[in-house]
Design a protein around this motif. Structure first.
Motif, PDB file in Angstrom:
ATOM      1  N   SER A   1       0.724  -1.169   0.021  1.00 58.85           N
ATOM      2  CA  SER A   1       0.107   0.052  -0.048  1.00 58.85           C
ATOM      3  C   SER A   1       0.798   1.243  -0.041  1.00 58.85           C
ATOM      4  CB  SER A   1      -1.041  -0.078   1.161  1.00 58.85           C
ATOM      5  OG  SER A   1      -1.707  -1.106   1.205  1.00 58.85           O
TER       6      SER A   1
ATOM      7  N   LEU B   1       2.602   1.832  -3.488  1.00 58.19           N
ATOM      8  CA  LEU B   1       1.674   2.253  -4.553  1.00 58.19           C
ATOM      9  C   LEU B   1       1.229   3.616  -4.277  1.00 58.19           C
ATOM     10  CD1 LEU B   1      -0.582  -0.956  -4.866  1.00 58.19           C
ATOM     11  CD2 LEU B   1       1.143   0.008  -6.571  1.00 58.19           C
ATOM     12  N   GLU B   2       1.228   4.094  -3.157  1.00 63.11           N
ATOM     13  CA  GLU B   2       0.858   5.188  -2.764  1.00 63.11           C
ATOM     14  C   GLU B   2       1.893   6.252  -3.236  1.00 63.11           C
ATOM     15  OE1 GLU B   2      -1.240   8.645  -1.586  1.00 63.11           O
ATOM     16  OE2 GLU B   2      -1.836   6.650  -1.754  1.00 63.11           O
ATOM     17  N   TRP B   3       3.074   6.069  -3.015  1.00 62.24           N
ATOM     18  CA  TRP B   3       4.175   6.774  -3.235  1.00 62.24           C
ATOM     19  C   TRP B   3       4.429   7.178  -4.688  1.00 62.24           C
ATOM     20  CZ3 TRP B   3       8.774   5.653  -5.956  1.00 62.24           C
ATOM     21  CH2 TRP B   3       9.842   6.702  -6.056  1.00 62.24           C
ATOM     22  N   ILE B   4       4.043   6.138  -5.501  1.00 63.86           N
ATOM     23  CA  ILE B   4       3.983   5.824  -7.044  1.00 63.86           C
ATOM     24  C   ILE B   4       2.824   7.180  -7.607  1.00 63.86           C
ATOM     25  CG2 ILE B   4       3.898   4.440  -9.140  1.00 63.86           C
ATOM     26  CD1 ILE B   4       5.128   2.312  -7.665  1.00 63.86           C
ATOM     27  N   ARG B   5       1.861   6.784  -6.960  1.00 62.03           N
ATOM     28  CA  ARG B   5       0.633   7.680  -7.345  1.00 62.03           C
ATOM     29  C   ARG B   5       1.199   9.097  -7.323  1.00 62.03           C
ATOM     30  NH1 ARG B   5      -2.520   3.207  -5.752  1.00 62.03           N
ATOM     31  NH2 ARG B   5      -2.505   4.198  -3.825  1.00 62.03           N
ATOM     32  N   ARG B   6       1.763   9.519  -6.037  1.00 58.96           N
ATOM     33  CA  ARG B   6       2.136  10.937  -5.668  1.00 58.96           C
ATOM     34  C   ARG B   6       3.321  11.481  -6.741  1.00 58.96           C
ATOM     35  NH1 ARG B   6       2.451   9.069  -0.544  1.00 58.96           N
ATOM     36  NH2 ARG B   6       4.642   9.539  -0.417  1.00 58.96           N
ATOM     37  N   THR B   7       4.243  10.452  -7.096  1.00 58.94           N
ATOM     38  CA  THR B   7       5.407  11.012  -7.765  1.00 58.94           C
ATOM     39  C   THR B   7       5.073  11.083  -9.245  1.00 58.94           C
ATOM     40  OG1 THR B   7       6.708   9.730  -6.147  1.00 58.94           O
ATOM     41  CG2 THR B   7       7.823  10.310  -8.234  1.00 58.94           C
ATOM     42  N   VAL B   8       4.411  10.386  -9.831  1.00 50.68           N
ATOM     43  CA  VAL B   8       4.233  10.331 -11.267  1.00 50.68           C
ATOM     44  C   VAL B   8       3.667  11.857 -11.805  1.00 50.68           C
ATOM     45  CG1 VAL B   8       2.682   9.572 -13.378  1.00 50.68           C
ATOM     46  CG2 VAL B   8       4.267   8.086 -11.472  1.00 50.68           C
TER      47      VAL B   8
ATOM     48  N   ASP C   1       0.650  -6.060 -10.086  1.00 47.69           N
ATOM     49  CA  ASP C   1       0.159  -4.962 -10.280  1.00 47.69           C
ATOM     50  C   ASP C   1       1.192  -3.780  -9.657  1.00 47.69           C
ATOM     51  OD1 ASP C   1      -2.168  -5.962 -10.727  1.00 47.69           O
ATOM     52  OD2 ASP C   1      -2.789  -6.201  -8.446  1.00 47.69           O
TER      53      ASP C   1
ATOM     54  N   ALA D   1       3.010  -0.607 -11.930  1.00 42.56           N
ATOM     55  CA  ALA D   1       2.819   0.969 -11.241  1.00 42.56           C
ATOM     56  C   ALA D   1       4.251   1.352 -11.789  1.00 42.56           C
ATOM     57  CB  ALA D   1       2.285   0.954 -10.322  1.00 42.56           C
TER      58      ALA D   1
ATOM     59  N   LEU E   1       6.202   4.762 -13.577  1.00 42.09           N
ATOM     60  CA  LEU E   1       7.019   5.513 -12.978  1.00 42.09           C
ATOM     61  C   LEU E   1       8.293   5.746 -13.623  1.00 42.09           C
ATOM     62  CD1 LEU E   1       7.716   7.529 -10.155  1.00 42.09           C
ATOM     63  CD2 LEU E   1       8.796   5.094  -9.442  1.00 42.09           C
TER      64      LEU E   1
END
Length: 889
Positions: A286, A289-296, A365, A369, A373
């Motif tokens: 979790s 995946l959260e860090w990837i969503r913030r960084t992209v 998954d 992701a 990135l």
């Protein structure tokens, strides 16, 4: 180190008791007592299971019944039916059955027979019980591939290892302080003993605590008393091993239960670990995946910046991302995959169903992701590099302008203050020349910076043409630099003219300073030398010396007029310098650089010289009068010393001739010398008068006298030698008279001795050296070897001075004559008393001599014996030694 501790070799020797029981060797009483008590308690701990016990170990096992019962209890097997008769044969049969059962268990019984047990042999009975304990209580102990005694010792060491004040190395002294027993109990049942309160220096308390707790809570009977262990230098190790084995068996059951509990805990721990791995995976997936969503979205932002600084900040942020933020996430992604694979493996090995992550958190998954990135990251990096290259071209010119402007401004900093400084008004000539050189260097530097100013203006023009966003500030800075440059040129020309004018004036003053220094220095030295000479304290000893000083002083006074002219010329140079300074308003810094002498100092020293001249005149007049008085005292002393000195020398020579020449008898010579001594003493007033004159000379501090070669010290020494010589000569004559009268030497013999002595006293000193003395003895008929001559020299020269006086010569010659007469007398006396025999008896002495003389001789016969071995008999040599001592007889 414990004083009762033993090394391994001693322990091995001691432990040999386990294997054999020598019939002829007795047990240590203390050990026997400990074994009785321990073995009895151990046997009763098993017999009570059968409802019986023993009180006396050697008595209660004699019939073999309780022995067989003990073996049945501890082995769990039935033995042959025992004999119930009371006869000795029945008892032996029962004991043999017990011993046979022990042997059937593979135990070799050495020197233990049924008869000894039946007869109540304590040593054999204790050995048998120890064999039973070894077989049934200790042999089956096994710890880490060691068994029996070694296994029990290793078990004790493992259990007590955490206790720093316990060191179990054996089964005797390692247990004396009681901490070993307490540690075993505390390790398995910590609630029974407060181990922290125990002290190593209180063994009685420690042992009683352990034994009482074991008996009350562990069902281990008290096999020993604390006094048995503490009161023995080395406790019996069989008793200790028996006691410790009871602890082992008491705790072995608890250890098995602990092992089973450990297995259950291990299974539970595996399940808990698997559940924790599942939770960790879910949380880690979790977070990643959260860090990837913030960084992209941040990587996909392409908004350009107007300045290079802003773009560089973006690049720095991207570098921080690549260097600081992304690497931990790469590790998390890798760890996530490792944890997933590990968890699946553990579940498969535990026959548990495979782990299925939540929706969207599968490994695939996360990999998808992560790929998105990295794609955004690559496009963002390319855009950053292109934008930076674009801004670099514009910022390069701006940075170049700032660098050149900064260098120029740093160079011009302080230059205006320097050019306006009036430091040349108070500078010396050398400083002015240095300022001119420095100014010339500055003019060259100023011309060299002309190119930089032109470059700065050209760059500013180019930035204006390229429409640089910060052009207004660039133009303002460029204008300030150009205006400042024009001002520096005007101030440089003005300062150059002022420096050159000041240099010419100071060169003229410098020449006058130099001329003043050249003439003032030697004149100052002349005045200082004159003052030093005029004040110098002169020390003279003769009229000629004071006359020479007076002549030199008159010559000095003749040079004073010419010196005054030189003084006035030097002061004229100084006045000329003062006139130039006043006329041209020159500000002179400091004094004359070539000399420290000033006009005031010249005048002061000249006045001092004029004052010292008359003072010197008066001092020379006074010294001349003092030297005339000293000359009078010298002549007065010399007139007397030139008479007394030769008189003393003449008297010394006369005394020497009197002591050597032989005129008349010794009494005549003594009378003549005493009259001579009286005449010498009457001369003393003249010596005292000369002493008075000498004191006057010393008071006047006169240290030499050219009118005489005699000093008062010479006169004193000569006078004292004269008195000493006449007294010594008189004493020698008196001693010669005493020697002559004591030895019976005639006047003719005395004259012969004197003639021989004077003949060989070649140096005429009144003493012969060793070679002259040896020659004298040879001329008198002596046959001398080196040893004999050394013996004689030790007599005549006991102080080893290397000379022989006339008195020593007379004593030696008189002794030689006397020894010859005494030897003849001894021979004659011995022949009269001994008769035809070669020895004398005590009775013969009593018969022939007066009683007191006989007893005197007999008292000295004790150390000697005659040739027959009879005590109190003397031969000739012993007789002479008893009467005259160890002599040359």
């Amino acid at each position: 180190m414990d004083p009762y501790d033993m090394d391994d070799d001693d322990d091995q020797i001691y432990m040999q008791q386990e294997d054999s029981w020598d019939r002829d060797m007795l047990l240590d009483p203390a050990w026997e007592k400990q074994q009785r008590k321990t073995f009895t308690a151990w046997c009763n701990s098993h017999l009570r299971k059968a409802g019986t016990q023993i009180d006396n170990i050697e008595e209660d096992f004699r019939d073999g019944l309780k022995l067989m019962l003990l073996l049945e209890v501890i082995s769990g097997e039935r033995l042959a039916k025992p004999e119930r008769g009371k006869m000795r044969v029945h008892k032996i049969s029962n004991v043999n059955k017990a011993l046979g059962f022990i042997a059937s268990k593979g135990v070799k019984l050495v020197s233990i027979g049924a008869e000894e047990i039946v007869d109540g042999n304590a040593k054999m009975t204790l050995g048998m019980i120890w064999t039973i304990i070894l077989r049934f209580a200790i042999q089956d102990i096994s710890v880490e591939e060691t068994s029996a005694k070694e296994g029990l010792l290793l078990w004790c060491q493992r259990k007590t290892a955490p206790y720093k004040n316990v060191n179990i190395q054996n089964f005797h002294i390692s247990w004396k302080d009681g901490l070993g027993f307490c540690a075993l109990i505390h390790r398995h049942r910590p609630e029974l003993i407060d181990y922290a309160k125990l002290r190593k220096d209180d063994p009685m308390t420690n042992l009683n605590t352990a034994f009482d707790v074991a008996e009350k809570y562990l069902d281990i009977p008290k096999m020993l008393d604390a006094e048995d262990i503490v009161g023995t230098a080395r406790p019996d190790q069989k008793a200790i091993m028996t006691y410790v084995s009871s602890f082992y068996h008491a705790f072995s059951g608890a250890q098995k239960a602990e092992t089973a509990a450990n297995r259950i805990c291990k299974v539970l721990a595996v399940n808990q670990e698997n559940e924790q791995l599942m939770e960790d995976y879910e949380k880690l997936a979790s977070d990643l995946l959260e860090w990837i969503r913030r960084t992209v979205p941040w990587l996909e932002n392409r908004a350009p910046e107007n300045t290079m600084q802003a773009m560089q900040q973006k690049l720095e942020d991207f570098r921080d991302y690549r260097r600081l933020h992304k690497p931990p996430k790469v590790q998390e992604k890798c760890q996530l995959e490792i944890n997933f694979n590990t968890l699946q493996t553990k579940l498969r090995l535990s026959n548990r169903p495979a782990f299925m992550p939540s929706e969207g958190k599968m490994v695939s998954d996360i990999s998808g992701a992560w790929g998105g990135l990295e794609g955004a990251e690559k496009g963002y990096e390319e855009w950053l590099l292109n934008e930076i290259r674009r801004l670099e071209r514009l910022d390069h010119l701006a940075e170049k302008f700032r660098q050149k402007a900064a260098i120029h401004e740093a160079w011009t900093h302080g230059k205006e203050e320097m050019l306006q400084h009036l430091d040349y008004e108070t500078a010396s000539l050398s400083e002015i020349k240095a300022l001119l050189k420095k100014h010339e260097a500055f003019e060259s530097d100023l011309a060299a910076h002309q190119d930089r100013v032109e470059q700065i203006a050209a760059i500013a023009q180019e930035l204006n043409e390229l429409d640089y966003y910060d052009s207004p500030s660039v133009n303002a800075r460029c204008q300030r630099i150009c205006d400042q440059w024009d001002g520096l040129g005007a101030m440089t020309h003005k300062r150059s003219e002022a420096l050159q004018r000041t240099e010419k004036l100071l060169e003229t003053i410098d020449q006058l300073y130099l001329e003043f220094a050249k003439r003032a220095a030697p004149f100052n030295n002349w005045m200082e030398g004159a003052m030093e000479d005029l004040q110098d304290t002169f020390i003279v000893h003769t009229i000629e010396e004071i006359q020479g000083l007076s002549t030199a002083h008159e010559q000095f006074k003749a040079t004073l007029p010419e010196a005054d002219k030189e003084r006035q010329a030097i002061l004229g140079i100084h006045n000329e310098i003062a006139k130039i300074v006043q006329t041209y308003h020159v500000n002179i810094a400091g004094c004359n650089p070539y000399t420290a002498i000033n006009p005031q100092e010249v005048n002061n020293k000249w006045d001092k010289v004029r004052q010292l001249v008359p003072q010197r005149d008066q001092a020379l007049i006074e010294e001349h009068a003092r030297q005339q008085n000293n000359e009078r005292l010298r002549r007065q002393f010399a007139n007397q010393a030139n008479v007394i000195g030769p008189w003393i020398q003449t008297k010394m020579e006369e005394i020497g001739r009197i002591s050597i020449e032989m005129h008349g008898t010794l009494e005549d010579q003594l009378t003549h010398l005493r009259q001579y001594e009286k005449n010498i003493v009457n001369y003393k007033p003249k010596i005292e008068q000369l002493e008075g004159d000498h004191q006057l000379i010393q008071g006047a501090l006169i240290f030499d006298n050219k009118h005489t070669n005699y000093t008062m010290e010479h006169i004193r020494v000569g006078w004292e030698q004269l008195l000493t010589t006449i007294a010594r000569t008189i004493n020698e004559i008196e001693n010669q008279i005493l020697t002559r009268d004591a030895k019976g030497i005639s006047q003719e013999q005395m004259n012969e001795f004197r003639a021989s002595f004077n003949h060989f006293d070649r140096k005429r000193t009144g003493m012969m050296d060793a070679e002259d003395f040896k020659t004298c003895l040879i001329s008198m008929g002596y046959s001398l070897g080196e040893a004999e001559f050394s013996r004689i020299m030790s007599i005549v020269d006991p102080n080893r001075l290397g000379v022989v006086t006339f008195q020593a010569f007379i004593d030696f010659m008189s002794r030689e004559t006397a020894d010859t007469d005494t030897a003849d007398q001894v021979v004659a006396s011995f022949k009269v008393l001994a008769g035809d025999k070669s020895y004398i008896l005590a009775d013969e002495l009593r018969r022939e001599l007066p009683p007191d003389q006989a007893e005197y001789c007999i008292a000295r016969m004790a150390p000697y014996s005659g040739p027959d071995g009879a005590p109190g008999a003397l031969d000739y040599m012993s007789f002479s030694t008893a009467l005259y001592g160890e002599s040359d007889l």
